[in-house]
Design an enzyme around this catalytic site. Structure first.
Site, PDB file in Angstrom:
ATOM      1  N   ARG A  73       0.832  -1.200   0.000  1.00 55.86           N
ATOM      2  CA  ARG A  73       0.000   0.000   0.000  1.00 55.86           C
ATOM      3  C   ARG A  73       0.869   1.254   0.000  1.00 55.86           C
ATOM      4  O   ARG A  73       2.077   1.184   0.196  1.00 55.86           O
ATOM      5  CB  ARG A  73      -0.910   0.001   1.236  1.00 55.86           C
ATOM      6  CG  ARG A  73      -2.003  -1.034   1.214  1.00 55.86           C
ATOM      7  CD  ARG A  73      -2.765  -1.099   2.528  1.00 55.86           C
ATOM      8  NE  ARG A  73      -1.963  -1.659   3.606  1.00 55.86           N
ATOM      9  CZ  ARG A  73      -2.372  -1.818   4.855  1.00 55.86           C
ATOM     10  NH1 ARG A  73      -3.590  -1.417   5.193  1.00 55.86           N
ATOM     11  NH2 ARG A  73      -1.578  -2.345   5.771  1.00 55.86           N
ATOM     12  N   LYS A 102       1.513   2.059   7.254  1.00 53.42           N
ATOM     13  CA  LYS A 102       1.826   1.258   8.435  1.00 53.42           C
ATOM     14  C   LYS A 102       2.703   2.023   9.412  1.00 53.42           C
ATOM     15  O   LYS A 102       3.342   3.021   9.072  1.00 53.42           O
ATOM     16  CB  LYS A 102       2.520  -0.040   8.022  1.00 53.42           C
ATOM     17  CG  LYS A 102       1.578  -1.057   7.392  1.00 53.42           C
ATOM     18  CD  LYS A 102       0.379  -1.375   8.285  1.00 53.42           C
ATOM     19  CE  LYS A 102       0.745  -2.117   9.545  1.00 53.42           C
ATOM     20  NZ  LYS A 102      -0.432  -2.281  10.449  1.00 53.42           N
ATOM     21  N   TYR A 137      -1.153   4.741  10.472  1.00 53.56           N
ATOM     22  CA  TYR A 137      -1.511   3.800  11.526  1.00 53.56           C
ATOM     23  C   TYR A 137      -0.314   3.650  12.452  1.00 53.56           C
ATOM     24  O   TYR A 137       0.830   3.554  12.004  1.00 53.56           O
ATOM     25  CB  TYR A 137      -1.868   2.429  10.942  1.00 53.56           C
ATOM     26  CG  TYR A 137      -3.195   2.383  10.231  1.00 53.56           C
ATOM     27  CD1 TYR A 137      -4.384   2.620  10.925  1.00 53.56           C
ATOM     28  CD2 TYR A 137      -3.280   2.095   8.872  1.00 53.56           C
ATOM     29  CE1 TYR A 137      -5.611   2.582  10.283  1.00 53.56           C
ATOM     30  CE2 TYR A 137      -4.499   2.048   8.218  1.00 53.56           C
ATOM     31  CZ  TYR A 137      -5.660   2.291   8.925  1.00 53.56           C
ATOM     32  OH  TYR A 137      -6.878   2.253   8.276  1.00 53.56           O
ATOM     33  N   HIS A 197      -0.750   1.882  16.133  1.00 52.78           N
ATOM     34  CA  HIS A 197      -0.919   0.667  16.956  1.00 52.78           C
ATOM     35  C   HIS A 197       0.180   0.585  18.023  1.00 52.78           C
ATOM     36  O   HIS A 197       0.941  -0.373  18.101  1.00 52.78           O
ATOM     37  CB  HIS A 197      -0.912  -0.581  16.073  1.00 52.78           C
ATOM     38  CG  HIS A 197      -1.973  -0.594  15.014  1.00 52.78           C
ATOM     39  ND1 HIS A 197      -3.321  -0.652  15.317  1.00 52.78           N
ATOM     40  CD2 HIS A 197      -1.887  -0.543  13.652  1.00 52.78           C
ATOM     41  CE1 HIS A 197      -4.024  -0.646  14.178  1.00 52.78           C
ATOM     42  NE2 HIS A 197      -3.182  -0.571  13.181  1.00 52.78           N
ATOM     43  N   GLU A 199      -6.031   5.061  13.525  1.00 54.52           N
ATOM     44  CA  GLU A 199      -6.946   4.126  14.179  1.00 54.52           C
ATOM     45  C   GLU A 199      -7.666   4.688  15.390  1.00 54.52           C
ATOM     46  O   GLU A 199      -8.585   4.034  15.912  1.00 54.52           O
ATOM     47  CB  GLU A 199      -6.215   2.834  14.582  1.00 54.52           C
ATOM     48  CG  GLU A 199      -5.246   2.967  15.743  1.00 54.52           C
ATOM     49  CD  GLU A 199      -3.831   3.313  15.323  1.00 54.52           C
ATOM     50  OE1 GLU A 199      -2.925   3.184  16.169  1.00 54.52           O
ATOM     51  OE2 GLU A 199      -3.629   3.723  14.153  1.00 54.52           O
ATOM     52  N   ASP A 215      -2.695  -6.477  15.206  1.00 53.73           N
ATOM     53  CA  ASP A 215      -2.063  -5.155  15.259  1.00 53.73           C
ATOM     54  C   ASP A 215      -2.123  -4.561  16.657  1.00 53.73           C
ATOM     55  O   ASP A 215      -1.283  -3.736  17.030  1.00 53.73           O
ATOM     56  CB  ASP A 215      -2.739  -4.183  14.278  1.00 53.73           C
ATOM     57  CG  ASP A 215      -2.196  -4.316  12.862  1.00 53.73           C
ATOM     58  OD1 ASP A 215      -0.986  -4.517  12.712  1.00 53.73           O
ATOM     59  OD2 ASP A 215      -2.998  -4.228  11.915  1.00 53.73           O
ATOM     60  N   MET A 259      -2.693  -7.423   6.994  1.00 56.55           N
ATOM     61  CA  MET A 259      -3.491  -8.215   6.054  1.00 56.55           C
ATOM     62  C   MET A 259      -3.898  -7.433   4.801  1.00 56.55           C
ATOM     63  O   MET A 259      -3.747  -7.929   3.682  1.00 56.55           O
ATOM     64  CB  MET A 259      -4.731  -8.765   6.756  1.00 56.55           C
ATOM     65  CG  MET A 259      -4.456  -9.918   7.699  1.00 56.55           C
ATOM     66  SD  MET A 259      -5.947 -10.439   8.591  1.00 56.55           S
ATOM     67  CE  MET A 259      -6.989 -10.981   7.229  1.00 56.55           C
TER      68      MET A 259
END
Length: 374
Positions: free
Chosen positions: A15, A75, A94, A96, A118, A270, A301
């Site tokens: 991505r 990510k 993101y 996490h 998130e 995550d 994923m």
């Protein structure tokens, strides 16, 4: 503002944080964009597409991080990326952080402003920047779980749809949110026998209204979950507490009582995973077996379906990226309490309560950091 777009470097992560169309929108707002060469190749967007949209291509991530006022990613930054962050630089991606103390420490040390997709909310308390990837991950969970169920992959050798005279596979979905609902939808579409668990009676009622008797709904208690898990062919972990570590709903002690070759798909990995025996895996080595139970715990994923995922994600994140670029982080977050919930780390301080609690660190309210509270 100078906006930077590096290439993603996590294992098999294809991505990208901005599409050429996103770059064009940022450019129309008067911003400059630096793109690392090759950043968009995973979605079929060559450097020329970004150049045409108004970006400048640079050779390395180091140049992107060194020059950009704001870095937009998908990510969480890997350690080498965290070490390139600098004081006051905005990181929008993101994160996490709850299960990742190393990343948290590195971001704190950098002095950067880390805003997590998130934990951004909307007026209804939903998570609009997490939802697109939750939809993708939920739908993928059944797909990857079905492959993992094949005997050659360590599974039970069960076809989810069954055939005339042979019952369909049993799928248990833990969590009735976006991930769980999408997983249940795909599992039912494949002909599986599906049961979904949640602690919200109103949510279970909504799911019952949506899908009728085709979907079994069950209130989540330890006993009910145990009984269902012990008889399942596939269990999908889809429980989320925003920003916090996921609760462990399937313990190690339960594994020996499961069907040999059953599959656990931990979409919550995550956030630390909702199975006690889970640990993160990669697309190149996605599964492992504990007590004859196959575990699929890939932490990114949606990266496997990068084209779909990137366009779903960026159409949600772009309006927020534009706010940050147009106003700066202080004004953008001060003006919008829901966007402010995305602030996880600012100038060395943890600013999201669930993250601070999970990491055992002091919590500094975003409102205080922004000077909105005494």
């Amino acid at each position: 503002m100078l906006v930077g777009l590096p290439r993603e470097i996590k294992n098999n992560e294809f991505r990208v944080g901005l599409t050429p169309a996103s770059v064009r929108e940022l450019k129309a707002h008067g911003h400059e964009i630096l793109v690392e060469s090759g950043a968009g190749l995973g979605i079929g967007a060559p450097d020329e597409a970004y150049t045409k949209a108004g970006a400048k291509i640079v050779d390395t991530a180091a140049e992107v991080f060194a020059r950009a006022d704001m870095v937009v990613k998908v990510k969480e930054p890997q350690p080498q990326e965290c070490k390139m962050l600098r004081q006051g630089q905005i990181l929008f991606t993101y994160l996490h952080l709850a299960p990742d103390p190393e990343q948290a420490k590195l971001i704190e040390a950098s002095g950067a402003i880390a805003i997590a997709y998130e934990t951004v909310t909307d007026n209804a308390g939903r998570l609009p920047l997490l939802a697109p990837m939750s939809e993708v991950a939920g739908r993928m969970a059944v797909q990857v779980g079905a492959v993992s169920l094949q005997k050659a992959n360590g599974g039970r050798g069960v076809l989810l749809a069954g055939v005339p005279g042979v019952p369909a596979g049993k799928v248990v979905v833990l969590g009735g949110g976006v991930v769980g609902t999408n997983a249940a939808r795909i599992a039912m579409g494949m002909g599986a026998d599906v049961t979904i668990f949640d602690k919200s009676i109103p949510r279970l009622a909504q799911l019952d209204d949506l899908y009728g008797p085709q979907l079994k709904t069950c209130y989540s208690t330890a006993e009910a979950v145990e009984d269902a898990v012990f008889n399942a062919d596939m269990v999908i972990g889809a429980v989320l507490i925003p920003g916090a570590a996921a609760p462990k709903l399937v313990t190690r002690a339960m594994l020996p009582h499961m069907r040999p070759g059953a599959v656990l798909v931990d979409v919550a990995i995550d956030q630390g995973g909702c199975f006690e025996s889970s640990h993160p895996t990669t697309h190149s080595d996605p599964t492992y077996i504990v007590n004859n139970v196959v575990h699929y715990c890939v932490a990114n994923m949606p990266g496997a379906v990068a084209h779909t995922s990137t366009y779903a994600l960026t159409q949600a994140t772009l309006p927020y990226a534009l706010k940050l670029a147009d106003k700066g982080w202080r004004a953008a977050l001060s003006d919008d309490k829901n966007f402010r919930n995305g602030l996880n780390v600012a100038e060395g301080k943890i600013t999201f309560a669930a993250v601070a609690e999970a990491l055992g660190q002091p919590y500094h309210a975003a409102e205080r950091v922004l000077g909105l509270a005494a």
